[in-house]
Design a protein around this motif. Structure first.
Motif, PDB file in Angstrom:
ATOM      1  N   LEU A  85       0.857  -1.185   0.000  1.00 43.46           N
ATOM      2  CA  LEU A  85       0.000   0.000   0.000  1.00 43.46           C
ATOM      3  C   LEU A  85       0.891   1.232   0.000  1.00 43.46           C
ATOM      4  N   ASP A  86       0.623   2.134  -0.926  1.00 41.36           N
ATOM      5  CA  ASP A  86       1.408   3.365  -1.034  1.00 41.36           C
ATOM      6  C   ASP A  86       0.676   4.485  -0.303  1.00 41.36           C
ATOM      7  N   ALA A  87       1.170   4.826   0.867  1.00 41.53           N
ATOM      8  CA  ALA A  87       0.565   5.882   1.680  1.00 41.53           C
ATOM      9  C   ALA A  87       1.379   7.162   1.513  1.00 41.53           C
ATOM     10  N   GLY A  88       1.167   7.832   0.390  1.00 45.58           N
ATOM     11  CA  GLY A  88       1.862   9.083   0.127  1.00 45.58           C
ATOM     12  C   GLY A  88       3.360   8.927   0.039  1.00 45.58           C
ATOM     13  N   GLY A  89       3.797   7.841  -0.613  1.00 46.09           N
ATOM     14  CA  GLY A  89       5.223   7.593  -0.749  1.00 46.09           C
ATOM     15  C   GLY A  89       5.801   6.659   0.293  1.00 46.09           C
ATOM     16  N   CYS A  90       5.045   6.397   1.342  1.00 44.37           N
ATOM     17  CA  CYS A  90       5.457   5.439   2.365  1.00 44.37           C
ATOM     18  C   CYS A  90       4.821   4.082   2.025  1.00 44.37           C
ATOM     19  N   ILE A  91       5.625   3.083   1.748  1.00 50.94           N
ATOM     20  CA  ILE A  91       5.121   1.781   1.342  1.00 50.94           C
ATOM     21  C   ILE A  91       4.871   0.915   2.579  1.00 50.94           C
ATOM     22  N   ILE A  92       3.664   0.403   2.670  1.00 48.32           N
ATOM     23  CA  ILE A  92       3.262  -0.443   3.787  1.00 48.32           C
ATOM     24  C   ILE A  92       2.985  -1.837   3.246  1.00 48.32           C
ATOM     25  N   ARG A  93       3.612  -2.830   3.821  1.00 49.53           N
ATOM     26  CA  ARG A  93       3.435  -4.202   3.398  1.00 49.53           C
ATOM     27  C   ARG A  93       2.254  -4.808   4.145  1.00 49.53           C
ATOM     28  N   GLN A  94       1.280  -5.298   3.376  1.00 51.36           N
ATOM     29  CA  GLN A  94       0.097  -5.927   3.965  1.00 51.36           C
ATOM     30  C   GLN A  94       0.096  -7.413   3.591  1.00 51.36           C
ATOM     31  N   SER A  95       0.002  -8.271   4.578  1.00 51.84           N
ATOM     32  CA  SER A  95      -0.017  -9.714   4.347  1.00 51.84           C
ATOM     33  C   SER A  95      -1.236 -10.315   5.028  1.00 51.84           C
ATOM     34  N   ARG A  96      -1.901 -11.229   4.311  1.00 53.88           N
ATOM     35  CA  ARG A  96      -3.046 -11.930   4.894  1.00 53.88           C
ATOM     36  C   ARG A  96      -2.744 -13.420   4.942  1.00 53.88           C
TER      37      ARG A  96
END
Length: 241
Positions: free
Chosen positions: A155-166
Motif C-alpha cells: 500500500l502506497d501511503a503518500g510515498g510510504c510503502i506499507i506491506r500488507q499480508s493476509r
C-alpha cells in the motif's frame, strides 16, 4: 469489538487505500433512486458510500462500532451533512425510518452467531419505512476462499510503502479465521479476524424468520442471477414481509 484494522487510528487512515471506490459501491449507489431518500448505512466504515449518497442530496445516517473509522468519515467532504452514530448493528435504535438500508463490504459475515444475525435483521426490519428495501452481500461459501486470501500487497501511503499480508489460520464450522499483518517501517500491527460463511438458503431462512422477504439474489454487481457453483457474491435485496 471491531478488529484492529478498523479500530487502530493509523490503520483506519489507511483503510481507503485497500478498500477504495469499486464496482460494488456503484451498485449500492444506484439503489437509492431519486433524492431525497432516507438511507441507513450499517457498518459504514470510513463513509465512502455515505458521502456519495449525501452528495446526491439524500439524507444519510452512517452507523459503525469503530470510533477510528467514524473519525475518518467525519473529516471527508459532506461529513457535516451526515448523521454519524457509533453503534453496532444489533443494538442500533432510531426513531427514523429509512427508504434504503445497506450493509456493504461483506460486513454481514462478521456476525458469527445466530443471535447477532437475527438481532441485525431485526434492526433492519424495525427501521424500514413503508416500501423500504434492504441490501447486503455475503461471499459464496462454495468457493475456495483460503486459497484466494493468502496474499501479500503493498500500500502506497503518500510515498510510504506499507506491506500488507493476509494469512488464513483455520476454516472450521463455516468460519474462516485469518490474520492481516501490516509492516509499517519498524512497527508491525496484526489484526485477527473471523468470518462466517452461510449458504444462500441459510441466509434466506434467517431473513424469513425475521419478518423479511427476499426480492432478489444476484451473483454479481451487474445483477446476474446467482450461480451457486461459480458466483463470488450473494447480493440480497429484501423487503418487509
Amino acid at each position: 469489538m471491531p478488529d484492529l484494522h478498523y479500530e487502530e487510528p493509523l490503520l483506519a487512515d489507511l483503510y481507503d487505500l485497500d478498500s477504495g471506490w469499486s464496482i460494488d459501491r456503484d451498485f449500492y449507489l444506484s439503489l437509492a433512486g431519486k433524492p431525497p431518500q432516507r438511507i441507513l448505512d450499517l457498518g459504514c466504515g470510513t463513509g465512502l458510500l455515505c458521502h456519495a449518497y449525501a452528495g446526491l442530496g439524500h439524507a444519510v445516517t452512517g452507523v459503525d462500532p469503530a470510533k477510528a473509522m467514524l473519525d475518518v468519515a467525519r473529516r471527508k467532504p459532506n461529513g457535516e451533512r451526515i448523521e454519524w452514530i457509533r453503534s453496532d448493528a444489533q443494538s442500533f435504535r432510531s426513531a427514523e425510518r429509512f427508504d434504503l438500508i445497506i450493509m456493504t463490504g461483506n460486513a454481514f459475515q462478521v456476525f458469527l452467531e445466530d443471535r447477532d444475525i437475527l438481532a441485525t435483521f431485526a434492526t433492519m426490519r424495525d427501521h424500514l419505512a413503508e416500501n423500504g428495501r434492504i441490501a447486503f452481500e455475503s461471499r459464496n461459501p462454495a468457493l475456495d476462499w483460503p486459497s484466494r486470501w493468502n496474499r501479500d500487497a503493498d500500500l502506497d501511503a503518500g510515498g510510504c510503502i506499507i506491506r500488507q499480508s493476509r494469512r488464513v489460520l483455520a476454516m472450521t464450522d463455516k468460519r474462516i479465521a485469518f490474520d492481516t499483518i501490516y509492516a509499517l517501517g519498524d512497527r508491525t500491527l496484526v489484526s485477527s479476524s473471523a468470518l462466517l460463511f452461510l449458504s444462500r438458503d441459510e441466509i434466506e431462512a434467517r431473513l424469513t424468520a425475521s419478518g423479511l422477504q427476499v426480492e432478489a439474489v444476484y451473483g454479481d454487481w451487474a445483477c446476474q442471477p446467482f450461480d451457486a457453483a461459480t458466483a463470488e457474491e450473494m447480493v440480497f435485496i429484501a423487503r418487509a414481509a
